[in-house]
Write a protein that holds these residues in place. Structure first.
Motif, mmCIF file in Angstrom:
data_model
loop_
_atom_site.group_PDB
_atom_site.id
_atom_site.type_symbol
_atom_site.label_atom_id
_atom_site.label_comp_id
_atom_site.label_asym_id
_atom_site.label_seq_id
_atom_site.Cartn_x
_atom_site.Cartn_y
_atom_site.Cartn_z
ATOM 1 N N LEU A 1 5.332 7.633 -10.460
ATOM 2 C CA LEU A 1 6.270 6.591 -10.810
ATOM 3 C C LEU A 1 5.548 5.426 -11.188
ATOM 4 O O LEU A 1 4.348 5.275 -10.890
ATOM 5 N N SER A 2 5.893 4.458 -11.727
ATOM 6 C CA SER A 2 5.464 3.153 -12.015
ATOM 7 C C SER A 2 6.210 1.937 -11.476
ATOM 8 O O SER A 2 7.280 1.987 -10.709
ATOM 9 N N ARG A 3 5.781 0.691 -11.611
ATOM 10 C CA ARG A 3 6.515 -0.456 -10.825
ATOM 11 C C ARG A 3 7.923 -0.553 -11.341
ATOM 12 O O ARG A 3 8.899 -1.029 -10.552
ATOM 13 N N LYS A 4 8.171 -0.436 -12.449
ATOM 14 C CA LYS A 4 9.534 -0.348 -13.162
ATOM 15 C C LYS A 4 10.656 0.647 -12.645
ATOM 16 O O LYS A 4 11.768 0.412 -12.518
ATOM 17 N N ASP A 5 10.143 1.552 -11.642
ATOM 18 C CA ASP A 5 10.802 2.530 -11.144
ATOM 19 C C ASP A 5 11.525 2.174 -9.678
ATOM 20 O O ASP A 5 12.092 2.585 -8.991
ATOM 21 N N ASP B 1 0.685 -1.228 -0.166
ATOM 22 C CA ASP B 1 -0.062 -0.152 0.066
ATOM 23 C C ASP B 1 0.816 1.403 -0.057
ATOM 24 O O ASP B 1 0.778 2.060 -0.670
ATOM 25 N N GLY B 2 1.842 1.414 0.843
ATOM 26 C CA GLY B 2 2.819 2.369 1.022
ATOM 27 C C GLY B 2 3.293 2.951 -0.457
ATOM 28 O O GLY B 2 3.476 3.934 -0.745
ATOM 29 N N TRP B 3 4.089 1.867 -0.971
ATOM 30 C CA TRP B 3 4.816 2.127 -2.147
ATOM 31 C C TRP B 3 4.055 2.611 -3.445
ATOM 32 O O TRP B 3 4.312 3.405 -4.076
ATOM 33 N N PHE B 4 2.744 1.835 -3.367
ATOM 34 C CA PHE B 4 2.025 2.088 -4.427
ATOM 35 C C PHE B 4 1.190 3.650 -4.375
ATOM 36 O O PHE B 4 0.988 4.154 -5.415
ATOM 37 N N GLN B 5 1.050 3.795 -3.270
ATOM 38 C CA GLN B 5 0.432 5.122 -3.044
ATOM 39 C C GLN B 5 1.565 6.330 -3.318
ATOM 40 O O GLN B 5 1.002 7.362 -4.106
ATOM 41 N N ALA B 6 2.564 6.208 -2.840
ATOM 42 C CA ALA B 6 3.541 7.293 -3.133
ATOM 43 C C ALA B 6 3.792 7.369 -4.663
ATOM 44 O O ALA B 6 3.937 8.273 -5.326
#
Length: 290
Positions: free
Chosen positions: A131-135, A120-125
């Motif tokens: 930013l996207s997953r590949k970052d 939840d944390g990384w996705f929200q930020a």
């Protein structure tokens, strides 16, 4: 006179060992402290001055904010550890991403980690920052049943070992809101070498399927054990994550092997396990100067 000589020799040997110990710790702390200062400086520089950018080999300005680019340009980085943050995990992970962290370490181990809130944390930020997953670099662990809270098992406790590993991966992918992991780490060697290799071989199939990019091992402090796993593995370990402290002689032999085999050595408790060294006059003086 003979007694005085023996005492003198013993005292000299003790002082020599003590100096060697503090020298090793001091050098290690300086490296970590310097890395932290470098990261902090780069973060402030990039966030407070939009005109400051990195340049590629052709002189073209580029922004380095993704994990893949950080590694490609060989920039220093730290993994953000997520243990023991409990209900504040999502908030703290999001703050870490906002502060510039792109490498995140967690585990499918509810006893010490809230992996779902890490997701939840990384996705929200990431959404906030565009930013996207590949970052990101997302790394999690398979933890054996002996390291789990029996009341909060992330997989079937009575399932066959390979199935437990598969169920753990499925849970991690769901928690972290991703279709793949940058690295899946075996939290520690199993009770027997046969069990360790059974888990490792199951993890290798995830690499074949594309659900995991690389594999790693943690809490392995025997060079003999690590080299045996390495020799028998089809997909070689890309990282080794160990506690870094004097009790294991700072993994001197293991780190040498890792360097020879191009294995990334990740240290944890690097500062916490060396509090005595942190309290030394040398470190305090260096901190004041910074």
């Amino acid at each position: 006179m003979a007694t005085i000589t023996r005492d003198h020799l013993a005292r000299s040997r003790s002082e020599s060992l003590s100096r060697r110990y503090y020298f090793q710790v001091f050098v290690s702390i300086i490296i970590v402290f310097g890395l932290v200062c470098t990261l902090a400086f780069r973060f402030l520089l990039h966030n407070n001055n939009p005109n400051v950018q990195e340049k590629n080999s052709r002189g073209t300005a580029i922004h380095i904010q993704s994990a893949s680019m950080i590694r490609a340009y060989e920039k220093p980085y730290l993994l953000y550890g997520t243990a023991w943050k409990e209900e504040r995990t999502a908030e703290l992970v999001a703050n870490a991403v906002r502060a510039g962290f792109r490498f995140i370490d967690t585990a499918c181990q509810p006893k010490h980690y809230n992996e779902a809130l890490v997701g939840d944390g990384w996705f929200q930020a990431a959404q906030e920052l565009g930013l996207s997953r590949k970052d990101f670099y997302l790394q999690t662990k398979f933890t054996a049943a002996k390291g789990q809270d029996p009341n909060r098992m992330p997989y079937e406790e009575d399932a066959e070992l390979s199935l437990q590993v598969q169920q753990s991966l499925d849970v991690s992918l769901s928690h972290l809101k991703t279709e793949y992991l940058d690295c899946l780490v075996l939290h520690s060697p199993m009770r027997t070498h046969e069990e360790t290799m059974q888990v490792w071989q199951t993890m290798e199939t995830f690499v074949d399927e594309g659900r995991v990019k690389t594999l790693g091992l943690s809490n392995c402090y025997s060079l003999e054990t690590f080299t045996l796993i390495y020799d028998q593995a089809r997909v070689k370990p890309s990282i080794l994550q160990n506690r870094f402290h004097a009790k294991t002689n700072f993994d001197t032999d293991i780190r040498t092997f890792c360097k020879e085999m191009n294995i990334l050595y990740q240290s944890f408790w690097t500062l916490t396990a060396n509090r005595k060294a942190l309290a030394s006059p040398q470190i305090k003086d260096m901190a004041k100067k910074k």
